[in-house]
Design a protein around this motif. Structure first.
Motif, short mmCIF file in Angstrom:
data_model
loop_
_atom_site.label_atom_id
_atom_site.label_comp_id
_atom_site.label_asym_id
_atom_site.label_seq_id
_atom_site.Cartn_x
_atom_site.Cartn_y
_atom_site.Cartn_z
N GLY A 19 0.81 -1.22 0.00
CA GLY A 19 0.00 0.00 0.00
C GLY A 19 0.84 1.27 0.00
N PRO A 20 1.69 1.48 1.02
CA PRO A 20 2.54 2.67 1.02
C PRO A 20 3.50 2.72 -0.17
CG PRO A 20 2.47 1.68 3.19
CD PRO A 20 1.82 0.71 2.26
N ALA A 21 4.04 1.54 -0.57
CA ALA A 21 4.95 1.54 -1.72
C ALA A 21 4.24 2.03 -2.97
CB ALA A 21 5.51 0.13 -1.94
N GLN A 22 2.98 1.67 -3.15
CA GLN A 22 2.22 2.13 -4.30
C GLN A 22 2.03 3.64 -4.26
OE1 GLN A 22 0.87 0.08 -6.94
NE2 GLN A 22 0.75 2.13 -7.84
N VAL A 23 1.79 4.19 -3.08
CA VAL A 23 1.62 5.64 -2.96
C VAL A 23 2.89 6.36 -3.42
CG1 VAL A 23 1.35 7.55 -1.34
CG2 VAL A 23 -0.09 5.52 -1.12
N ILE A 160 -2.53 -2.74 8.49
CA ILE A 160 -2.71 -3.10 7.08
C ILE A 160 -3.00 -1.90 6.20
CG2 ILE A 160 -3.76 -4.80 5.56
CD1 ILE A 160 -2.35 -6.09 7.89
N ALA A 161 -4.25 -1.70 5.81
CA ALA A 161 -4.58 -0.67 4.81
C ALA A 161 -4.34 0.74 5.30
CB ALA A 161 -6.04 -0.82 4.36
N SER A 162 -4.23 0.96 6.60
CA SER A 162 -3.99 2.31 7.11
C SER A 162 -2.64 2.85 6.66
CB SER A 162 -4.08 2.34 8.64
OG SER A 162 -3.05 1.55 9.21
N GLY A 163 -1.73 1.97 6.23
CA GLY A 163 -0.46 2.44 5.69
C GLY A 163 -0.64 3.31 4.46
N ILE A 164 -1.70 3.06 3.70
CA ILE A 164 -2.01 3.91 2.55
C ILE A 164 -2.36 5.31 3.01
CG2 ILE A 164 -3.58 4.25 0.60
CD1 ILE A 164 -3.86 1.20 0.45
N ASP A 165 -3.19 5.40 4.05
CA ASP A 165 -3.58 6.70 4.59
C ASP A 165 -2.37 7.46 5.11
OD1 ASP A 165 -6.60 6.31 4.42
OD2 ASP A 165 -6.02 4.61 5.66
N ALA A 191 -11.31 7.40 -0.43
CA ALA A 191 -11.08 8.73 0.13
C ALA A 191 -9.83 8.68 0.99
CB ALA A 191 -12.27 9.18 0.96
N ARG A 192 -9.16 9.80 1.09
CA ARG A 192 -8.00 9.89 1.97
C ARG A 192 -8.50 10.18 3.38
NH1 ARG A 192 -4.35 13.93 3.61
NH2 ARG A 192 -5.37 15.50 2.34
N ARG A 193 -8.30 9.22 4.28
CA ARG A 193 -8.85 9.34 5.62
C ARG A 193 -7.90 10.10 6.53
NH1 ARG A 193 -10.10 3.14 6.88
NH2 ARG A 193 -7.99 2.96 6.04
N ASN A 194 -8.45 10.84 7.46
CA ASN A 194 -7.66 11.57 8.44
C ASN A 194 -7.15 10.62 9.51
OD1 ASN A 194 -8.11 14.05 7.18
ND2 ASN A 194 -10.01 14.37 8.29
N GLY A 195 -6.07 11.03 10.15
CA GLY A 195 -5.45 10.16 11.14
C GLY A 195 -6.32 9.83 12.32
N ASP A 196 -7.20 10.77 12.72
CA ASP A 196 -8.00 10.52 13.92
C ASP A 196 -9.29 9.76 13.65
OD1 ASP A 196 -9.31 12.50 12.56
OD2 ASP A 196 -9.35 13.95 14.20
N GLU A 197 -9.49 9.32 12.39
CA GLU A 197 -10.65 8.49 12.12
C GLU A 197 -10.45 7.11 12.74
OE1 GLU A 197 -12.51 8.61 8.27
OE2 GLU A 197 -11.42 10.42 7.75
N GLN A 198 -11.55 6.44 13.06
CA GLN A 198 -11.48 5.17 13.77
C GLN A 198 -10.91 4.07 12.88
OE1 GLN A 198 -15.64 4.90 14.92
NE2 GLN A 198 -15.11 5.40 17.03
N GLN A 199 -10.19 3.13 13.52
CA GLN A 199 -9.61 2.02 12.79
C GLN A 199 -10.69 1.11 12.22
OE1 GLN A 199 -6.51 -0.20 14.71
NE2 GLN A 199 -5.56 1.60 15.60
N THR A 200 -11.75 0.89 12.97
CA THR A 200 -12.81 -0.01 12.50
C THR A 200 -14.08 0.79 12.31
OG1 THR A 200 -13.38 -0.58 14.78
CG2 THR A 200 -11.84 -2.03 13.61
N SER A 201 -14.70 0.66 11.16
CA SER A 201 -15.92 1.38 10.88
C SER A 201 -17.10 0.75 11.60
CB SER A 201 -16.20 1.37 9.37
OG SER A 201 -16.57 0.08 8.95
N ALA A 202 -18.20 1.49 11.63
CA ALA A 202 -19.41 0.95 12.26
C ALA A 202 -19.85 -0.34 11.58
CB ALA A 202 -20.52 1.99 12.18
N MET A 203 -19.57 -0.47 10.28
CA MET A 203 -19.95 -1.68 9.56
C MET A 203 -19.20 -2.90 10.09
SD MET A 203 -20.25 -0.48 5.60
CE MET A 203 -21.43 0.77 5.07
#
Length: 301
Positions: A19-23, A160-165, A191-203
């Motif tokens: 993920g980060p490498a792709q960015v 995992i995917a938070s490395g993209i953010d 979308a580019r998520r902000n750092g203070d957004e939660q790791q796990t969504s309500a879903m």
């Protein structure tokens, strides 16, 4: 030219790296002056997903403007002995001492802790490893349930995917948010998520149960939470009465179907507001007639 060096360890999580490498690779394709490198103790490194990788065993020369990234590895907590060798940890500490930036993805934070880079700093890691990281490094302040934390030149992210953010945030800090948004579009990132957004969504937070009928109703609400959903419609889809559905749903998730839908709407609205939308626009985007209900829900939480 900015070097981004990934420190690879056996059993690393592939998406932590990819993920980060792709960015940064996309940023390089756009002419932004990034050179990506991969180093490891041995040339051949096997990922947790079984894909073999090849890396250099000699570190390139680094300057204060360069970045070293430590992806996480399969160990689900930070208790194990996996991760970089003592020599590699010394490299991390020396790069930071020379003015460079170090970053970690997921359990890669354990490496930064062992290198002495978390004492007195805010940091984060995967939600399953937060307690252990805090116990092993009491001098660090572990921020829970956020996507990433920036504390000076030490940057840590969740799983995992938070490395993209995190990588998009670093690009935005150097080149501006428009460039980061362009890279996100190139990567087809929602979308580019902000750092203070939660790791796990309500879903995800309310899926720790084994009731198939409730999972089925949650799938319906997840797909259509911005529209009006009648309880009778959801009950018919699940093959039970409205009363039975409400009872089973509440027992499984702790919420009624309506409160679950409202939580999804609120979470999405908060995301839109954090990216510049007005409360009124965010409210309408998630299905409210105006911002009054949104304000009530925000005040309640």
């Amino acid at each position: 030219m900015t070097r981004v060096v990934f420190l690879l360890v056996p059993q690393l999580q592939l998406l932590d790296l990819a993920g980060p490498a792709q960015v940064f690779s996309t940023a390089a394709d756009l002419g932004l002056g990034y050179e990506i490198g991969y180093v490891a103790e041995q040339e051949d490194v096997t990922t947790a997903q079984g894909l073999p990788l090849r890396a250099a065993t000699e570190w390139p020369p680094l300057s204060a403007g360069d970045l070293v990234v430590v992806p996480g590895w399969r160990e689900s907590t930070v208790r194990g002995d996996g991760g970089p060798s003592p020599a590699a940890l010394e490299r991390l500490a020396a790069h930071h001492a020379a003015g460079g930036t170090v970053a970690s993805i997921c359990t890669g934070a354990a490496a930064l802790g062992r290198a002495g880079l978390l004492d007195g700093r805010r940091c984060t890691t995967h939600h399953d490893a937060q307690d252990e990281l805090a116990a092993r490094h009491p001098g660090a302040y572990v921020v829970r349930d956020v996507l990433y934390v920036v504390d000076g030149r030490v940057v840590t992210s969740a799983g995992i995917a938070s490395g993209i953010d995190l990588a998009l945030h670093l690009v935005a800090g150097r080149h501006g948010p428009a460039v980061a948004a362009r890279i996100a579009r190139e990567m087809v990132v929602y979308a580019r998520r902000n750092g203070d957004e939660q790791q796990t969504s309500a879903m995800l937070r309310h899926r720790a149960h084994l009731v198939d009928a409730v999972h089925h109703v949650q799938d319906l609400i997840d797909a259509r939470f911005t529209t009006r959903l009648r309880l009778s419609e959801l009950a018919a889809a699940s093959g039970v009465s409205e009363r039975t559905l409400t009872r089973h749903f509440t027992e499984a998730t702790g919420l009624t179907p309506l409160r679950y839908q409202q939580e999804l709407r609120l979470e999405r609205a908060e995301h839109l507001i954090s990216h510049g939308a007005t409360a009124e626009a965010a409210a309408r985007a998630v299905g409210f007639q105006d911002a009054r209900m949104l304000r009530r829900l925000r005040a309640r939480t």
